[in-house]
Every structure is written in structure tokens, then in C-alpha cells.
Design an enzyme around this catalytic site. Structure first.
Site, PDB file in Angstrom:
ATOM      1  N   GLY A 144      38.739 -25.458 -21.791  1.00 52.01           N
ATOM      2  CA  GLY A 144      39.560 -25.020 -20.978  1.00 52.01           C
ATOM      3  C   GLY A 144      39.478 -25.098 -19.788  1.00 52.01           C
ATOM      4  O   GLY A 144      37.413 -24.787 -19.625  1.00 52.01           O
ATOM      5  N   HIS A 145      39.654 -25.538 -18.514  1.00 49.52           N
ATOM      6  CA  HIS A 145      38.920 -24.869 -17.453  1.00 49.52           C
ATOM      7  C   HIS A 145      38.953 -24.212 -16.584  1.00 49.52           C
ATOM      8  O   HIS A 145      40.658 -24.633 -15.981  1.00 49.52           O
ATOM      9  CB  HIS A 145      39.101 -26.550 -16.634  1.00 49.52           C
ATOM     10  N   ASP A 161      31.568 -25.707 -20.791  1.00 53.66           N
ATOM     11  CA  ASP A 161      32.075 -23.905 -20.346  1.00 53.66           C
ATOM     12  C   ASP A 161      30.760 -23.964 -19.053  1.00 53.66           C
ATOM     13  O   ASP A 161      30.746 -23.652 -18.714  1.00 53.66           O
ATOM     14  CB  ASP A 161      31.472 -23.119 -21.412  1.00 53.66           C
TER      15      ASP A 161
END
Length: 433
Positions: free
Chosen positions: A40-41, A13
Site C-alpha cells: 500500500g502506497h 513502508d
């Protein structure tokens, strides 16, 4: 020609999505080499927000070739949803720009059920904090040589045989050990045939493609997921992910030899966060931690879970510098610290009367260390408008320079906001050769 790897230097993150998106302007091919849709980007482009779980962040740039390598485990349903969402927003018009390695393993429905059920049965302190996406069980099957690869969907008869063999074991395990209901092989067969119909046109031997692109003199950008301290070998084991998140895996997860890598860039927040269980020496409690969480939007892109927030931990970033061979660091979210009058940096751990300047291998030691801090003055100014390093307040400049000193690596980029243009470029990693 230059080939650059981008990895996380903390617990994930760290803003790799934005960094990869920015560097994509200098590369012709962007490759995701490990992990799955547990990552998740998040990208902000103008008024639009994008969250990618599988597709490389470079897909937002026209004319770029985006590759999912063999080291990734793919949930085909999630991948189809991402493609459809991009098409609705006017992206992904040129389908030739997207490729999937024929050797990439698939996440099957039983992997997800097993993942969730195992975590449910663990007592509170032993919970890993898995996303429940089936990543770990899929990698287990890959290593156990019973995994199903995306190329297996090409031959329906062969796929059916492998599926039936796996379901015989998985359904026994689900019902007898985990107290779950058995899964329907007929439904899975139908669903995955549909996935092949949608995804089969993208499936090729991507290692061959990457070597052809290098012969043409193209720049390659390798996009890591999660962060170094979640690496299965070099992280806070067992509170880690199930793949190798370090730069060395860019080669094995894509089919490119290590002699082709020219630079490795680590991304690091100007503070520290992590999601899930495990040691976190600099974790904050109280109003400062809450302020950072809210201002930084520190909620998981995949799960929405609030991230644990803490001061910058130079010990873990120095660890990342060493095991990744970092040639530079992209510092992100510096603007989140704008309102603080004092900012701390952890330079070591105090344990059993000693000062440790490296991460301990023992999880028990790691959970009992006390951070050693040095304190710097904050700048208490809005820095989102800074485009040159000299535009930053002097105390912000001092903070970045001190981070460089304690982790013994130079900054190549400083992000001062979520937008593409809210960035200070110090060095282009593609200028290394």
C-alpha cells in the site's frame, strides 16, 4: 531520456509512494513491476489522502501513462475498486493512460482462502505475518505453470477449462488438508467474466508499449513494492514476501532489458520499521518506540496493523545498496525524529564475540544478534518548513551526512513531511544522462 527504478531499502513502508509521486513529474511512464495488493502506497495531496494497492502512484499526474507489468499479481476486484474510487475523486478521466500487461497473473478466490488458512494453522512463532491477500499462493501457481493470466479471461471457454482443472485440486486441498469449504466454480466464472468486461480495455502487451515509449525518448519510472529485506532471495527468509522486490526485477517484471536502466534509487526512513514476523535487531520497546509509531502514523496501509519501530539500521541499508546497485537514497520521515534529544544509528551487529557489518544468511543468527549503536544529538526543532538542506538544523544535517557515510551512498532527497512540498531535493535522478 532516462529510466529510473525506485525500490525500498528496508522492510517496506519507506515512503516509496511519495517518492514515486514526486519523481513522476519528470517521467512520462510509470510502471509497477512486482507484488500485489499486499502493498500500500499512501500519498497526501492537499487535503486528500490516497492509498494505492495496485495502480502506480503516478496516476495522480495528468497525461502520465501508468502500467501494471507482468510481474504483478492482480486481484481484479481490488483493481476495479481502485479505479472507481479514483474516478469519484475526479481522477482517471483519460482511460488511455492506464495499461495492464496481458501476461500478469490473477489472484483467484482460492488463493486468498489458502493464504489465510495456512497462516491460521501455524503456531505463533512460525507465523509469517501474511496479509492474507493470496499473493503467495498466486505466485506459487505462476511458478507451477498452472496460474491464470488476465489474458486468459478473453476466451471464456479456455478460462473455464483452466478454472475447472485448478478447482479440482484446490478444493481437495481446501477440504482435506485445510478444513475449509469448497469453492463454487460457477460463481467464480461469473465474477471474473464481469472483471474482464471492466478491465479488458486496458490489457495489452505492455513490453511492446514500453519499448515504443523509449524509442520516442520518454522517461520511464519503475515503481517497486515492499522493500529489499522482504525479497524472496535477499531478505529475511522465510519472513519475506513472495516476489523479488529488488531493482533487478524491474526488468523481468516489466519486459525491459537491464541495459535500459540508468539509475536505481532506494527509499529509506530516517529510522526503521517492519510489519509481521521475523528478526528486527534495532526494534525499540517503551515510550520512544511508541512515540515514533504515533508521530509517524506507523500503521499498515493495507492491513492497519501497527508497525514495529526501531532505530536506523545501517547494516540492512548497506545490504540494499549492494544488491540493488543503488545510485542514491531518498530519506523519508526525518521530521518524525524532531522531538528526540538523542538518536541512535546501528552500524553493526555483535554476535558470538564478532562484529558483523553485513546481514547474516542464517535466520537463527539474525534473530540472536545484538545491535552496535553510535549515538548522535537530536535537533528538537520542527523541520517541516525546510526546503533547502541548509534550512535544516545543524544536528539534522549531521544526522543525514552520517547516514550517507555509514551506508556509503549519497542522499538525493530528504522528506520532512507527508505533503508534496515538504521535501528537500538534492539531486534529480533523471539528470543522469
Amino acid at each position: 531520456m532516462a529510466n529510473v527504478v525506485v525500490v525500498g531499502s528496508q522492510w517496506g513502508d519507506e515512503g516509496k509512494g511519495k517518492v514515486v509521486d514526486l519523481f513522476s513529474q519528470f517521467a512520462q511512464v510509470i510502471i509497477r513491476f512486482q507484488g500485489g495488493n499486499n502493498a500500500g502506497h499512501t500519498l497526501v495531496v492537499g487535503d486528500e489522502k490516497f492509498i494505492f494497492h495496485l495502480i502506480p502512484s503516478g496516476i495522480l499526474h495528468p497525461g502520465k501513462k501508468c502500467v501494471i507489468g507482468s510481474g504483478v499479481v492482480i486481484d481484479p476486484g481490488v483493481l476495479c475498486e481502485e479505479i472507481d474510487a479514483l474516478k469519484k475523486k475526479g481522477y482517471f478521466r483519460d482511460e488511455s493512460q492506464f495499461l495492464i500487461s496481458e501476461a500478469a497473473h490473477l489472484i483467484m478466490p482460492y488463493h486468498k482462502v489458502i493464504d489465510v488458512a495456512r497462516e491460521r494453522l501455524k503456531s505463533g512463532g512460525k507465523k509469517i505475518g501474511t496479509t492474507g491477500k493470496g499473493i503467495g499462493p498466486a505466485y506459487e501457481d505462476k511458478v507451477a505453470r498452472c496460474g491464470i493470466r488476465i489474458i486468459d479471461l478473453l476466451d471464456e471457454g479456455s478460462f473455464r477449462e483452466k478454472l475447472e482443472e485448478n478447482l479440482t485440486q484446490k478444493n481437495f486441498y481446501l477440504t482435506q488438508m485445510l478444513g475449509e469449504s469448497p469453492l463454487d466454480g460457477v460463481q467464480i466464472l461469473s465474477d471474473y467474466k464481469g472483471f474482464w468486461d471492466k478491465l479488458g480495455k486496458y490489457v495489452v502487451d505492455t513490453s511492446v508499449v514500453l519499448h515504443e515509449e523509449m524509442k520516442r525518448g520518454r522517461n520511464l519510472l519503475f515503481e517497486g513494492a515492499q522493500g529489499c529485506l522482504l525479497d524472496v532471495d535477499h531478505g529475511t527468509y522465510p519472513y519475506v514476501t513472495s516476489s523479488s522486490t529488488v531493482a533487478g526485477n524491474a526488468c523481468s517484471g516489466s519486459g525491459v532489458g537491464p541495459t535500459h536502466i540508468d539509475a536505481v534509487i532506494g527509499t529509506s526512513k530516517a529510522y526503521t520499521t517492519r510489519v509481521g514476523g521475523g528478526p528486527f535487531p534495532t526494534e525499540m520497546s517503551g515510550t520512544v518506540g511508541e512515540e515514533i509509531r504515533e508521530k509517524g502514523g506507523e500503521y499498515g496501509a493495507t492491513t492497519g496493523r501497527p508497525r514495529r519501530c526501531g532505530w536506523f539500521d545501517a547494516v540492512i541499508v548497506k545490504h540494499a545498496v549492494r544488491v540493488n546497485g543503488l545510485s542514491g537514497i531518498a530519506f523519508t520521515k526525518l521530521d518524525v525524529l524532531d522531538t528526540l534529544d538523542k538518536i541512535k544509528i546501528c552500524t553493526g551487529y555483535r554476535w558470538n564475540g564478532e562484529i558483523l557489518d553485513q546481514v547474516p544468511s542464517s535466520i537463527g543468527v539474525w534473530e540472536s544478534v545484538e545491535p552496535v549503536y553510535e549515538e548522535l544529538d537530536g535537533w528538537q526543532e520542527d523541520i517541516k518548513g525546510a526546503r533547502e538542506f541548509s534550512d535544516l538544523p545543524i544536528n539534522a544535517q549531521r544526522y543525514i551526512r552520517r547516514l550517507e557515510e555509514v551506508v556509503e551512498t549519497k542522499a538525493i532527497l530528504v522528506s520532512v513531511g507527508s505533503e508534496r512540498n515538504e521535501t528537500i531535493f538534492l539531486k534529480n535522478p533523471f539528470d543522469t544522462v
